[in-house]
Design a protein around this motif. Structure first.
Motif, short mmCIF file in Angstrom:
data_model
loop_
_atom_site.label_atom_id
_atom_site.label_comp_id
_atom_site.label_asym_id
_atom_site.label_seq_id
_atom_site.Cartn_x
_atom_site.Cartn_y
_atom_site.Cartn_z
N VAL A 152 0.94 -1.20 -0.15
CA VAL A 152 0.00 0.24 0.03
C VAL A 152 0.84 1.30 0.10
O VAL A 152 0.62 2.18 -0.99
N ALA A 153 2.15 1.22 1.47
CA ALA A 153 3.18 2.62 1.17
C ALA A 153 3.48 2.78 -0.28
O ALA A 153 3.96 3.56 -0.63
N PHE A 154 4.36 1.32 -1.44
CA PHE A 154 4.64 1.99 -2.25
C PHE A 154 3.80 2.30 -3.33
O PHE A 154 3.68 3.10 -4.34
N GLN A 155 2.58 1.73 -3.15
CA GLN A 155 1.29 2.67 -4.60
C GLN A 155 1.46 3.83 -4.01
O GLN A 155 0.85 4.50 -5.42
N ILE A 156 0.99 4.64 -2.69
CA ILE A 156 0.59 5.24 -2.63
C ILE A 156 1.71 6.39 -3.18
O ILE A 156 1.89 7.12 -4.10
N MET A 157 2.90 6.07 -2.69
CA MET A 157 3.77 6.61 -3.02
C MET A 157 4.51 6.95 -4.49
O MET A 157 4.83 7.76 -5.94
N ASP A 158 4.08 5.44 -5.09
CA ASP A 158 4.02 5.68 -7.28
C ASP A 158 2.38 6.34 -7.30
O ASP A 158 3.45 7.41 -8.73
N ASP A 159 1.79 6.88 -7.01
CA ASP A 159 0.86 7.79 -6.92
C ASP A 159 1.53 8.99 -6.82
O ASP A 159 1.03 10.93 -7.82
N ILE A 160 1.75 9.51 -5.45
CA ILE A 160 2.95 10.41 -5.59
C ILE A 160 3.80 11.42 -6.55
O ILE A 160 4.17 12.63 -7.34
N LEU A 161 4.74 10.69 -6.90
CA LEU A 161 5.67 10.48 -8.07
C LEU A 161 5.23 10.73 -9.36
O LEU A 161 5.52 10.80 -10.48
N ASP A 162 3.80 9.68 -9.42
CA ASP A 162 3.27 10.18 -10.84
C ASP A 162 2.97 11.61 -10.65
O ASP A 162 3.08 12.14 -12.05
N TYR A 163 3.09 12.84 -9.97
CA TYR A 163 2.65 14.10 -10.14
C TYR A 163 4.49 14.94 -9.67
O TYR A 163 4.65 16.18 -10.44
N THR A 164 5.17 14.43 -8.94
CA THR A 164 6.35 14.82 -8.48
C THR A 164 7.56 14.60 -9.67
O THR A 164 8.28 15.43 -9.71
N ALA A 165 7.83 13.37 -9.71
CA ALA A 165 9.10 12.87 -10.48
C ALA A 165 8.80 13.72 -12.02
O ALA A 165 7.65 13.86 -12.86
#
Ligand code: FPP
Ligand code: MG
Length: 333
Positions: free
Chosen positions: A211-224
């Protein structure tokens, strides 16, 4: 390979060997697939499986070590098959910074390549010896595969739904991502001969990490940046996927802002995708600390993952699992 996996380097090399020999057979149908799928990638799921195995059983010759390697390869194959299909569903041009199979060879070949990988993984499974432990692992794996597809179906069904709740989002990402992390950890534990408490601890670790990994993936979609992620910025929004940052934004936005966000999402749905709208959403995400809030949530799941490992023996494999939990939210790709 991720840095926590150095201590299972040899295991990962053996797993990679299995993956490459299967990819060789798909290569005839899709030239270059070997390089695209198996030469890169983080190999998180096989790493989790082998670390879960070794954290409870360092005497690898005992129990079901060879079967653990097979399960690790099968889980990685399923993951890659799901990505091939995911890229078709999302018409994705890039994956891991390289052109996707669908963009190079078309949707038909990409779907069939995913099917071929799934079929090969089934043939690896029926080659396994018949034992209670293998049967138990197969059950966990089968359930996870089913939930993975169900998670994806729920996501696709809910695209562009601006009323999506945090609970609904968590259910989707648990299915499409966390359950396979969980299955990797749980099958690793079962095959190592772990007791009930240890198996439960690793199961919990896997699901929370996922769950943590996917939330981070979804954050990175905007920030990376695009070069880092290997896909365009804000891809999720452009596909109609309303992930945790946007769910938080819709909650804290003013009435006027909410109307604006909804009108942008409606425009995207009609195929009108404008850079200015993405800039607008990015500004609002910043103004309302929505990415920060989502990051905090990911941190809560990492903590849960760490806590679940407390009762496991202290050894270098446990340290590697703890390191992987940190990596889930500290990574930039
Ligand atoms: C990537 O998520 C996609 C998944 C985690 C699951 C995809 C599952 C399917 C397509 C179901 C089909 C399954 C099989 C067994 C063939 P994402 O889109 O959020 O991440 P991304 O940015 O890496 O694309
Ligand atoms: Mg995708």
């Amino acid at each position: 390979m991720n840095s926590s996996s150095v201590i299972i380097k040899k295991d990962l090399e053996r797993i990679n060997g299995k993956l490459l020999s299967i990819a060789d057979r798909v290569e005839k149908f899709v030239p270059g697939i070997k390089d695209k799928l198996f030469s890169g990638g983080k190999k998180l799921r096989p790493s989790l499986l082998m670390l879960a195995y070794r954290v409870v059983n360092s005497k690898v010759e005992k129990s079901h070590f060879k079967q653990a390697l097979d399960f690790a390869a099968v889980i990685e194959m399923l993951h890659n098959a799901s990505l091939l299909h995911d890229d078709v569903i999302e018409s994705a041009p890039l994956r891991r910074g390289k052109e996707t199979v669908n963009s190079l060879y078309g949707n038909k070949k990409a779907v069939l390549a995913g099917d071929l990988l799934t079929a090969f993984s089934i043939s690896l499974l029926y080659g396994l010896e018949n034992s209670k432990i293998v049967e138990k692992s197969l059950k966990v794996y089968g359930e996870a595969a089913k939930k993975l597809v169900e998670g994806e179906i729920e996501e696709v069904t809910g695209l562009f739904n601006t009323s999506i709740t945090e609970k609904e989002y968590l259910k989707v990402i648990t299915g499409k991502t966390a359950v396979l992390f969980m299955a990797a950890c749980e099958t690793g534990a079962i095959l190592a001969g772990a007791n009930k408490k240890q198996t439960r601890a690793l199961r919990l670790y896997g699901i929370n990490l996922g769950v943590a990994f996917q939330i981070m993936d979804d954050i990175l979609d905007y920030t990376a940046r695009e070069e880092v992620m290997g896909k365009p910025v804000a891809s999720d929004l452009l596909e109609g996927k309303l992930t945790l940052p946007v769910i938080y934004l819709l909650k804290s936005a003013t009435k006027a802002e909410r109307l604006k966000i909804k009108s942008i999402i409606a425009k995207i749905r009609e195929g009108r995708k404008e850079k200015a709208d993405i800039v607008c959403i990015s500004g609002l995400l910043k103004k309302h600390d929505s990415l920060e809030k989502a990051y905090k949530k990911a941190g809560i799941y990492v903590k849960k993952a760490e806590v679940s490992l407390e009762k496991l023996p202290e050894n270098e494999f446990k340290n590697a699992l703890l390191k992987m939990a940190k990596f889930a939210i500290e990574r930039s790709f």
